[in-house]
Design an enzyme around this catalytic site. Structure first.
Site, PDB file in Angstrom:
ATOM      1  N   HIS A 147      -5.912   2.713   1.293  1.00 53.97           N
ATOM      2  CA  HIS A 147      -5.174   3.852   1.839  1.00 53.97           C
ATOM      3  C   HIS A 147      -5.867   4.504   3.047  1.00 53.97           C
ATOM      4  O   HIS A 147      -5.238   4.775   4.070  1.00 53.97           O
ATOM      5  CB  HIS A 147      -4.957   4.926   0.760  1.00 53.97           C
ATOM      6  N   ASP A 167       0.905  -1.140   0.000  1.00 56.99           N
ATOM      7  CA  ASP A 167       0.000   0.000   0.000  1.00 56.99           C
ATOM      8  C   ASP A 167       0.948   1.195   0.000  1.00 56.99           C
ATOM      9  O   ASP A 167       1.597   1.466   1.024  1.00 56.99           O
ATOM     10  CB  ASP A 167      -0.879   0.019   1.252  1.00 56.99           C
ATOM     11  N   HIS A 168       1.063   1.875  -1.119  1.00 54.70           N
ATOM     12  CA  HIS A 168       2.157   2.851  -1.228  1.00 54.70           C
ATOM     13  C   HIS A 168       2.010   4.007  -0.232  1.00 54.70           C
ATOM     14  O   HIS A 168       2.972   4.707   0.043  1.00 54.70           O
ATOM     15  CB  HIS A 168       2.314   3.361  -2.669  1.00 54.70           C
TER      16      HIS A 168
HETATM   17  C1  BG6 Z   1      -3.784   4.904  -6.089  1.00 55.45           C
HETATM   18  C2  BG6 Z   1      -5.137   5.037  -6.698  1.00 55.45           C
HETATM   19  O1  BG6 Z   1      -3.702   3.789  -5.260  1.00 55.45           O
HETATM   20  O2  BG6 Z   1      -3.485   6.081  -5.318  1.00 55.45           O
HETATM   21  C3  BG6 Z   1      -5.235   6.281  -7.540  1.00 55.45           C
HETATM   22  O3  BG6 Z   1      -5.391   3.897  -7.498  1.00 55.45           O
HETATM   23  C4  BG6 Z   1      -4.842   7.492  -6.734  1.00 55.45           C
HETATM   24  O4  BG6 Z   1      -6.548   6.447  -8.058  1.00 55.45           O
HETATM   25  C5  BG6 Z   1      -3.490   7.274  -6.071  1.00 55.45           C
HETATM   26  O5  BG6 Z   1      -4.787   8.608  -7.611  1.00 55.45           O
HETATM   27  C6  BG6 Z   1      -3.166   8.411  -5.131  1.00 55.45           C
HETATM   28  O6  BG6 Z   1      -1.847   8.254  -4.691  1.00 55.45           O
HETATM   29  P1  BG6 Z   1      -0.965   9.518  -4.271  1.00 55.45           P
HETATM   30  O7  BG6 Z   1       0.274   8.931  -3.722  1.00 55.45           O
HETATM   31  O8  BG6 Z   1      -0.765  10.317  -5.520  1.00 55.45           O
HETATM   32  O9  BG6 Z   1      -1.788  10.270  -3.262  1.00 55.45           O
END
Ligand code: BG6
Length: 489
Positions: free
Chosen positions: A244, A181-182
């Site tokens: 997230h 989960d980044h």
């Molecule tokens: C991803 C989603 O996991 O996270 C995207 O699939 C979203 O839809 C993105 O835009 C948002 O990530 P960050 O790091 O740009 O807030």
């Protein structure tokens, strides 16, 4: 203290794709530049495109920051090779295995396979890796780890997530998987735990006695880009909430883990998820609120009668002693006024005090951008009169000076996977617990689409009015989605 990784062979599937180019290559370069990547670590890019090493090096060079000395660039590029692999063909993997065995012959290296491919390619890739013997682990003390890193979606509901686990465990052991989960790679998300548990002033007041409510808001200015094929089937709840937002909620609300290792943290997260009160069927018409931005149906690839939500807002309760009576409000959407992610802790008003009518304290954790935090205090205005005003105590990561060498989210995650540390990765049990909460809502929406209103909202707005009404009903309001909170210059 950062710990350097042992020697690895890093294998990236999808090496000509966007994720590799935009996130993973910069992360690798950062690890290389800061000497966190072992000098003997090699990188294989794999894809269906026919390409030799020289062409792959040219491709990598286009993503590197300008101004790097030729010698440094050459050292970095010398780590990279290319191997043509079609995820669907086992023969490709036999050829890959031969190449990997050849380079790992003299220096034993652990291997990490990163699946930066469309989710539809994951199954054949994992099956072929396993059936070609590429997941077989040797002696771990001799760098014999075989790890797979993969990204969401981890199923689309509780049942499919369970099926996915069964499939994964058929092909490798649980400890070999690192589910990303980044958001957990972001410094500001990790900081939630440190802020709560490493500061005496917060932990004792982190409960229903002192906190009125908590807001978690992840808003994006952009729309769905070219991702209609995925997004129109997923919608905001599957795309953002199940993963997230719930991970952020876990870090904000979980009990203190016994230790800060993966197992203890997983245990307290699981306890927390299991304590979230399920929505009643009657409630679902009002809470969660779902919205779709005006013009969404005209996006390329979106079904003309699409019911996918591009926005959702909800209130949830956690049924445990710490959070009794404290509502948590979660909101996320596309095409809103700004790209801003924040967590706001609103404390209770002072009661039985001379100052009881003063606005309560508020702690804002700024996840992105202008990463930092702000504590709003009441303080005396300078001057002869006894007047009280708002005093924002703000801290911005950029105040720390050059943070460019701090690992970016993906660098952190790659490094941890090489160190065999699962702490910042999601576990199948917490994924299942999150799906257990969201699946009934998704099923109800899908089974009776006309019964559940999909509110339209203007692009560039704060979301549908129904989202504000959800708050107003409780006598509260959302924090405005805006960039200019006191954090940042
Ligand atoms: C991803 C989603 O996991 O996270 C995207 O699939 C979203 O839809 C993105 O835009 C948002 O990530 P960050 O790091 O740009 O807030």
């Amino acid at each position: 203290m950062e710990v350097n990784s042992p020697p690895y062979t890093l294998v990236f599937f999808g090496a000509t794709g966007d994720l590799f180019q935009s996130k993973l290559l910069p992360a690798l370069f950062l690890l290389h530049k800061t000497s966190l990547l072992h000098p003997d670590t090699l990188v294989f890019g794999c894809g269906r495109t026919n390409m030799d090493d020289a062409a792959f090096h040219d491709f990598i060079e286009t993503t590197l920051p300008r101004g790097i000395a030729k010698q440094d660039k050459d050292i970095f590029l010398s780590r990279f090779s290319y191997c043509r692999v079609d995820p669907a063909y086992k023969e490709s993997f036999i050829a890959l295995r031969e190449k990997l065995d050849a380079v790992d012959y003299s220096i034993p290296r652990s291997r990490l396979y990163y699946l930066a491919v469309p989710p539809t390619a994951n199954e054949s890739l994992i099956a072929n890796l396993s059936e070609s013997g590429l997941m077989e682990e040797e002696d771990h003390s001799q760098n014999g780890f075989r790890h797979i890193l993969l990204e969401k979606p981890f199923g689309t509901d509780l049942d499919s997530a369970g099926d996915m686990d069964t499939f994964l465990l058929k092909h490798a052991d649980e400890h070999q998987y690192f589910r990303i989960d980044h958001y957990l790679g972001k410094d500001t998300v990790q900081n939630i735990m440190i802020m709560r548990f490493a500061n005496l002033i917060f932990e004792p007041i982190w409960d229903s006695q002192y906190i009125d409510h908590i807001q978690i808001s992840v808003s994006e200015k952009g729309g769905i880009g070219g991702r209609a094929g995925y997004y129109d089937k997923a919608g905001a709840v599957r795309d953002m909430f199940q993963n997230h937002l719930l991970e952020i909620l876990a870090l904000i609300a979980m009990e203190k883990p016994a230790t800060f290792d993966a197992e203890s943290i997983r245990r307290v997260k699981l306890q927390l998820f299991n304590a979230i009160r399920p929505f009643s069927e009657e409630e679902i018409g009002i809470n969660p609120v779902r919205g779709q931005y005006a013009g969404y149906k005209n996006e390329a690839g979106v079904a003309p009668d699409s019911r996918a939500e591009t926005f959702a807002a909800l209130r949830l309760w956690i049924d445990n002693p710490r959070w009794k009576g404290v509502p948590f409000y979660l909101r996320s959407g596309k095409c809103l006024s700004e790209t801003v992610s924040t967590v706001t802790i609103s404390f209770k008003s002072l009661s039985n005090s001379f100052f009881e009518n003063e606005p309560p304290n508020k702690l804002t954790l700024r996840i992105q951008p202008n990463e930092g935090m702000c504590l709003n205090l009441r303080a005396k205005h300078p001057g002869p009169k006894f007047c009280i005003g708002d005093l924002p105590l703000a801290f911005c990561y950029s105040d720390l000076g050059d943070t460019s060498s701090a690992p970016n989210g993906y660098a952190r995650l790659l490094l941890d996977a090489m160190l065999h540390d699962h702490t910042l990765f999601v576990h199948r049990e917490t994924i299942a617990a999150s799906w257990r909460f969201f699946t009934p809502i998704l099923k109800i929406w899908e089974n009776d689409p006309d019964a559940y209103h999909l509110h339209q909202y203007e692009q560039g707005s704060q979301g549908p009015a129904a989202s504000d009404e959800l708050m107003a009903h409780d006598g509260r309001a959302w924090e405005q989605i805006k960039l200019d909170i006191p954090i940042g210059r």
